[in-house]
Design a protein around this motif. Structure first.
Motif, mmCIF file in Angstrom:
data_model
loop_
_atom_site.group_PDB
_atom_site.id
_atom_site.type_symbol
_atom_site.label_atom_id
_atom_site.label_comp_id
_atom_site.label_asym_id
_atom_site.label_seq_id
_atom_site.Cartn_x
_atom_site.Cartn_y
_atom_site.Cartn_z
ATOM 1 N N GLU A 187 0.856 -1.199 -0.120
ATOM 2 C CA GLU A 187 0.033 0.134 -0.347
ATOM 3 C C GLU A 187 0.654 1.252 -0.093
ATOM 4 O O GLU A 187 0.737 1.957 0.765
ATOM 5 N N ARG A 194 -2.457 12.227 5.127
ATOM 6 C CA ARG A 194 -2.503 11.216 6.684
ATOM 7 C C ARG A 194 -0.799 11.756 6.676
ATOM 8 O O ARG A 194 -0.134 12.277 8.303
ATOM 9 N N TRP A 206 -5.810 11.304 -1.235
ATOM 10 C CA TRP A 206 -7.481 11.072 -0.285
ATOM 11 C C TRP A 206 -6.366 10.150 1.019
ATOM 12 O O TRP A 206 -6.235 9.752 2.230
ATOM 13 N N ARG A 207 -5.433 9.252 0.126
ATOM 14 C CA ARG A 207 -4.856 7.641 0.312
ATOM 15 C C ARG A 207 -3.476 8.395 1.820
ATOM 16 O O ARG A 207 -2.998 7.128 2.431
ATOM 17 N N PHE A 208 -2.698 9.759 0.520
ATOM 18 C CA PHE A 208 -1.612 9.351 1.648
ATOM 19 C C PHE A 208 -1.465 10.737 2.213
ATOM 20 O O PHE A 208 -1.287 11.191 3.539
ATOM 21 N N TRP A 248 0.369 2.070 -6.749
ATOM 22 C CA TRP A 248 -0.506 3.114 -7.163
ATOM 23 C C TRP A 248 0.385 3.399 -8.641
ATOM 24 O O TRP A 248 -0.760 3.180 -9.667
ATOM 25 N N LEU A 292 -6.229 10.368 -5.354
ATOM 26 C CA LEU A 292 -7.214 9.681 -4.411
ATOM 27 C C LEU A 292 -5.414 9.491 -4.282
ATOM 28 O O LEU A 292 -5.287 8.889 -2.576
ATOM 29 N N ILE A 293 -4.165 9.860 -4.231
ATOM 30 C CA ILE A 293 -3.226 9.967 -3.512
ATOM 31 C C ILE A 293 -2.941 10.887 -2.502
ATOM 32 O O ILE A 293 -2.739 10.582 -1.535
ATOM 33 N N ARG A 336 3.203 6.218 5.834
ATOM 34 C CA ARG A 336 2.966 6.390 7.193
ATOM 35 C C ARG A 336 4.109 6.509 8.037
ATOM 36 O O ARG A 336 3.492 6.742 9.436
#
Length: 151
Positions: free
Chosen positions: A9, A127, A122-124, A14, A119-120, A70
């Protein structure tokens, strides 16, 4: 298994997925629309993306912090390409995707570039920004006031 999924992930996975979609579209629905101009523009975008990604990654490594999205950063990198964009590696990924789409003459897949960026984000990015803000507080807020997310 969870650790493997943790590393799968990652943004490059991606990018590979989106590039695969563009390649599949070009294979199923080949177009001879852009020709040599698409090859040249694609090569320029691809070279730009690879160069920017390498430069930004080098700045992170030289600063002694992690490239893994992360993980909590050890320092705030604000030099090199980070003076112009808070996310130069993701911007580079988008340029790489654009370059491949142009080279493959996958014009309908151009829609994948803004979808990939969203998408990047939102997903990364959200955070990551929270982690960085947590670690560096007002120093990060001042950086955000000076430097835009993309360009």
């Amino acid at each position: 298994m969870a650790r493997l999924l943790h590393y799968l992930e990652l943004p490059p996975v991606w990018l590979a997925l989106f590039a695969g979609l563009a390649w599949a579209q070009a294979s199923v629905l080949p177009l001879a629309f852009l020709g040599r101009a698409g090859d040249v523009a694609g090569a320029v975008a691809l070279a730009f993306g690879l160069g920017l990604s390498g430069w930004a990654a080098l700045r992170v490594v030289l600063a002694g912090t992690s490239l893994i999205p992360r993980e909590r950063p050890d320092c705030l990198v604000v030099e090199g390409p980070y003076r112009l964009s808070r996310n130069p590696i993701y911007l580079a990924d988008a340029a790489i995707l654009l370059g491949l789409i142009l080279i493959w003459d996958a014009v309908p897949s151009l829609i994948l570039v803004p979808v990939f960026l969203k998408l990047i984000e939102w997903r990364f990015i959200r955070r990551e920004e929270a982690l960085i803000r947590d670690a560096f507080g007002s120093e990060y807020d001042a950086y955000c006031a000076r430097v835009r997310r993309w360009i």
